[in-house]
Motif scaffolding. Sequence first.
Motif, PDB file in Angstrom:
ATOM      1  N   ILE A   1       0.836  -1.202   0.000  1.00  0.00           N
ATOM      2  CA  ILE A   1       0.000   0.000   0.000  1.00  0.00           C
ATOM      3  C   ILE A   1       0.871   1.252   0.000  1.00  0.00           C
ATOM      4  O   ILE A   1       0.588   2.224  -0.709  1.00  0.00           O
ATOM      5  CB  ILE A   1      -0.944   0.000   1.211  1.00  0.00           C
TER       6      ILE A   1
ATOM      7  N   VAL B   1       2.094   3.178  -3.355  1.00  0.00           N
ATOM      8  CA  VAL B   1       1.368   4.096  -4.223  1.00  0.00           C
ATOM      9  C   VAL B   1       0.821   5.335  -3.521  1.00  0.00           C
ATOM     10  O   VAL B   1       0.301   6.221  -4.188  1.00  0.00           O
ATOM     11  CB  VAL B   1       0.183   3.387  -4.925  1.00  0.00           C
ATOM     12  N   GLN B   2       0.907   5.403  -2.183  1.00  0.00           N
ATOM     13  CA  GLN B   2       0.313   6.554  -1.505  1.00  0.00           C
ATOM     14  C   GLN B   2       1.089   7.827  -1.830  1.00  0.00           C
ATOM     15  O   GLN B   2       2.301   7.785  -2.064  1.00  0.00           O
ATOM     16  CB  GLN B   2       0.302   6.332   0.007  1.00  0.00           C
ATOM     17  N   THR B   3       0.381   8.941  -1.813  1.00  0.00           N
ATOM     18  CA  THR B   3       1.061  10.198  -2.139  1.00  0.00           C
ATOM     19  C   THR B   3       1.119  11.164  -0.960  1.00  0.00           C
ATOM     20  O   THR B   3       1.831  12.153  -1.016  1.00  0.00           O
ATOM     21  CB  THR B   3       0.358  10.929  -3.295  1.00  0.00           C
TER      22      THR B   3
ATOM     23  N   ASP C   1       1.077  16.488   0.252  1.00  0.00           N
ATOM     24  CA  ASP C   1       1.110  15.650  -0.945  1.00  0.00           C
ATOM     25  C   ASP C   1       2.503  15.716  -1.566  1.00  0.00           C
ATOM     26  O   ASP C   1       2.955  16.780  -1.984  1.00  0.00           O
ATOM     27  CB  ASP C   1       0.056  16.168  -1.936  1.00  0.00           C
TER      28      ASP C   1
ATOM     29  N   TYR D   1       9.732   2.262  -1.822  1.00  0.00           N
ATOM     30  CA  TYR D   1       8.804   3.380  -1.562  1.00  0.00           C
ATOM     31  C   TYR D   1       9.467   4.490  -0.762  1.00  0.00           C
ATOM     32  O   TYR D   1       9.101   5.655  -0.887  1.00  0.00           O
ATOM     33  CB  TYR D   1       7.485   2.912  -0.929  1.00  0.00           C
TER      34      TYR D   1
ATOM     35  N   LYS E   1       1.382   3.526 -14.285  1.00  0.00           N
ATOM     36  CA  LYS E   1       0.099   3.555 -13.584  1.00  0.00           C
ATOM     37  C   LYS E   1      -1.035   3.229 -14.562  1.00  0.00           C
ATOM     38  O   LYS E   1      -1.942   2.465 -14.244  1.00  0.00           O
ATOM     39  CB  LYS E   1      -0.112   4.940 -12.978  1.00  0.00           C
TER      40      LYS E   1
ATOM     41  N   HIS F   1      -3.067  -0.625  -9.447  1.00  0.00           N
ATOM     42  CA  HIS F   1      -2.908   0.670  -8.810  1.00  0.00           C
ATOM     43  C   HIS F   1      -4.156   1.047  -8.026  1.00  0.00           C
ATOM     44  O   HIS F   1      -4.082   1.567  -6.918  1.00  0.00           O
ATOM     45  CB  HIS F   1      -2.601   1.744  -9.854  1.00  0.00           C
ATOM     46  N   LYS F   2      -5.302   0.743  -8.625  1.00  0.00           N
ATOM     47  CA  LYS F   2      -6.558   1.106  -7.962  1.00  0.00           C
ATOM     48  C   LYS F   2      -6.710   0.341  -6.647  1.00  0.00           C
ATOM     49  O   LYS F   2      -7.101   0.903  -5.622  1.00  0.00           O
ATOM     50  CB  LYS F   2      -7.724   0.801  -8.899  1.00  0.00           C
TER      51      LYS F   2
ATOM     52  N   TRP G   1      -4.125   1.751  -4.237  1.00  0.00           N
ATOM     53  CA  TRP G   1      -4.467   3.121  -3.867  1.00  0.00           C
ATOM     54  C   TRP G   1      -5.593   3.120  -2.846  1.00  0.00           C
ATOM     55  O   TRP G   1      -5.619   3.922  -1.930  1.00  0.00           O
ATOM     56  CB  TRP G   1      -4.855   3.898  -5.117  1.00  0.00           C
ATOM     57  N   ASN G   2      -6.530   2.177  -3.008  1.00  0.00           N
ATOM     58  CA  ASN G   2      -7.661   2.078  -2.080  1.00  0.00           C
ATOM     59  C   ASN G   2      -7.372   1.128  -0.935  1.00  0.00           C
ATOM     60  O   ASN G   2      -8.286   0.625  -0.297  1.00  0.00           O
ATOM     61  CB  ASN G   2      -8.921   1.651  -2.811  1.00  0.00           C
ATOM     62  N   LYS G   3      -6.105   0.854  -0.707  1.00  0.00           N
ATOM     63  CA  LYS G   3      -5.656   0.068   0.447  1.00  0.00           C
ATOM     64  C   LYS G   3      -6.302  -1.307   0.484  1.00  0.00           C
ATOM     65  O   LYS G   3      -6.813  -1.734   1.507  1.00  0.00           O
ATOM     66  CB  LYS G   3      -5.943   0.803   1.747  1.00  0.00           C
TER      67      LYS G   3
END
Lengths: 645, 102
Positions: free
Chosen positions: A312, A315-317, A376, A444, A552, A559-560, A563-565
């Motif tokens: 996870i 991809v987090q920003t 961000d 990461y 991406k 990625h989705k 991104w949504n954990k």
Amino acid sequence: MLGLILLFPLIGFLINGLWYAVLQAPQGRKKAGSLATGLVASSAIFLSFAVGVVAFVQLAGMPEGARVIENNLFSWIKVGGLSLDFVLRVDPLSSLFVLVIAGIGTLIHVYSIGYMSHDETPGRFFAYLNLFCFSMLVLVLGGALPLLFLGWEGVGLCSYLLIGYWYQDIEKAKAGKKAFIANRVGDLGFLLGMFLIYTTFGTMDFSALREVVVQRFGGMAPAGAELAAVTGICLLLFVGCTGKSAQIPLYVWLPDAMAGPTPVSALIHAATMVTSGIYLVARLDFLYALSPTALEVMAWVGGLTAFVAATIAVVQTDIKRVLAYSTVSQLGYMFLACGVGATGAGVFHVITHAFFKALLFLGAGSVIHGMHEEQDILKMGGLKKHMPRTFLVVTVAWLAICGLPPFSGFFSKDEILWMAFASNQGNRVLWALGLLTAMMTAFYMTRMWIHTFMGSERFDHHKVHPHESPIVMVAPLYVLAVLSAAGGFMGVPHASWLAHWLEPIVPHVVPAEGVNHSMEWVLMAVSVAVALLGMFAAHRLFRDLRRPEALKARWAFIHKVLWNKWFVDELYEGALIRPIGRVSQALWRGFDVAVIDRIVLGFGRASEWSGQTLRLAQTGSLQAYAVFLLLGLVLTLGYMIYGLV
Amino acid sequence: MQVVEPWVVLTFAATIFLIGLGGLMLRRNILVILMCIELMLNSVNLSFVTFSRMHGDMAGQVSVFFIIVVAAAESAVGLGLLIAMFRTLRSVDTDDIRLLRE
């Protein structure tokens, strides 16, 4: 003496808390600034640290194997056959935790003076922070399980208060609530485990418990009902750990906990509170060693958590979210270590992780502070030039968490990987999981580092003027940077001071038979290579920002999901929270309102009706009363003479 | 010496008691009601004395003294209340006094 360690933060809490609650808040006066309140709080925790150092030196001066200082403060609970004293005990394990908590706590308090300088109610903040340190110290100093539980709940409360510190923002208040509730679920397991210990062994004091366990099993493996009881205890307590230390399935609160001020994230949600689960396991190591099942569960949960959280984080920003998932992942490492029997390695990683993760969080806080609350990383970039000091220290922490020698993270992480590979409970799959996680960690963290400090400046130059943080914030960073860089040398393989120090609490683990000792050096090289690979990949990928975008688009589905954990929050929402809500609604309407309320109201109506009816007999006429009197007299006499007619 | 038979005295006392009781229930004037109560108390005294003599036990006589003392106190308080009542309500008729009802 140990009471003093607790007393100072408590006094600091009372001074700041009463000052704020009695003198400032009600009258809407101008609030005390962060300097005055922060100095009170910082000196309180520093004094506590000083006493902790004295205790540590005293311990070191004692003969090996008898290193323990015990203070019985007062008789706490006396009910029936249960008699519980407020015993504080320092041994090699808790002395390390005291030093980490009070030491890093002091640095973070000092840092907060700068970080909270624009805040409106720093008095409240520092009061909470001191209360947290007090509770955390109770947790590690407590000589019995209920005392540990007292601290355990105390830190939970402070975590809740500090996550929701800016409670005017409903999202932040919700994050605090989520943390509290997830922790309560874990606490249930803790409580049940504690009860089971009491019914099984008849004591809750750690040293007495150890004696009982040694006496009863004496090195033999328990069997039958006793094995079941021990496994039950270990697993129930581990449920408590998954809540407090953010493991699958209860880890969801930690990323949300980043709503709190950044020093809080550094102190509570990286360095101290979240490691209390490891402390508990290390404290009860003699019990966990008896239950292979519990160890295996712990190793797998830890390994999986480390892996999932790392995916996870990739991809987090949000800079703090990356660090939060990284924390979950590193905590998973620690439980992996405990699960393969290498509790010492887990504790080692707790300490080094406290150094570099606190540094990362504080560095991130410094960046956020300098960027006017921008979090961000895609809107940062090129900060190397604007914040050279922060850049320097974060780089040290980055190298430490990636696991490059000779930085601290290398030693602890490598020991965990080696133990996952070589110890009796370890196996190749767990090792591979750990190695993969190590690579992703390097990846990461490098991504975050590049996005923040390197490349082009992507922020709006008209609105944001990045600036270096004041010295009061940077100075603690330097101290932590030195610790992150050199802290690993306390646990050099084969000459580990730390393992030796912890020996009375957590025995040294020897590799399983059939594992070649030269493998250790090979694995070390492999893990360094893997870390370098991760860093290199991130460097290649994020040098040019169009490439990750292309990647991406190509792997949009993955990625989705990441991104949504992994959609875990949505899963919990659908599978647990909503059904529970619906059942509660049904019980409220169908049972509470329809049955219980009706019964209660019925009693009211019945007494009202009977009163209305009986009052007709009250005529107020004197003669009528006289007649009743006579009637009663006649009836009584008749009863006395003739009995019941 | 002519001795009065006990039953004569007891019948006499019972009669007076019933007269008092009847007055208590039927009359509406509080002054009369108080007098009726007095009548009842004294008839009881008479019975006590008679029984005391019949059984040769002095306890009955002692009770009489108690009752006389209590009756004196009671009539003092009763008359006081009566006067207070008359001053406020201008009436001593129980039909006019039903304050306990509401």
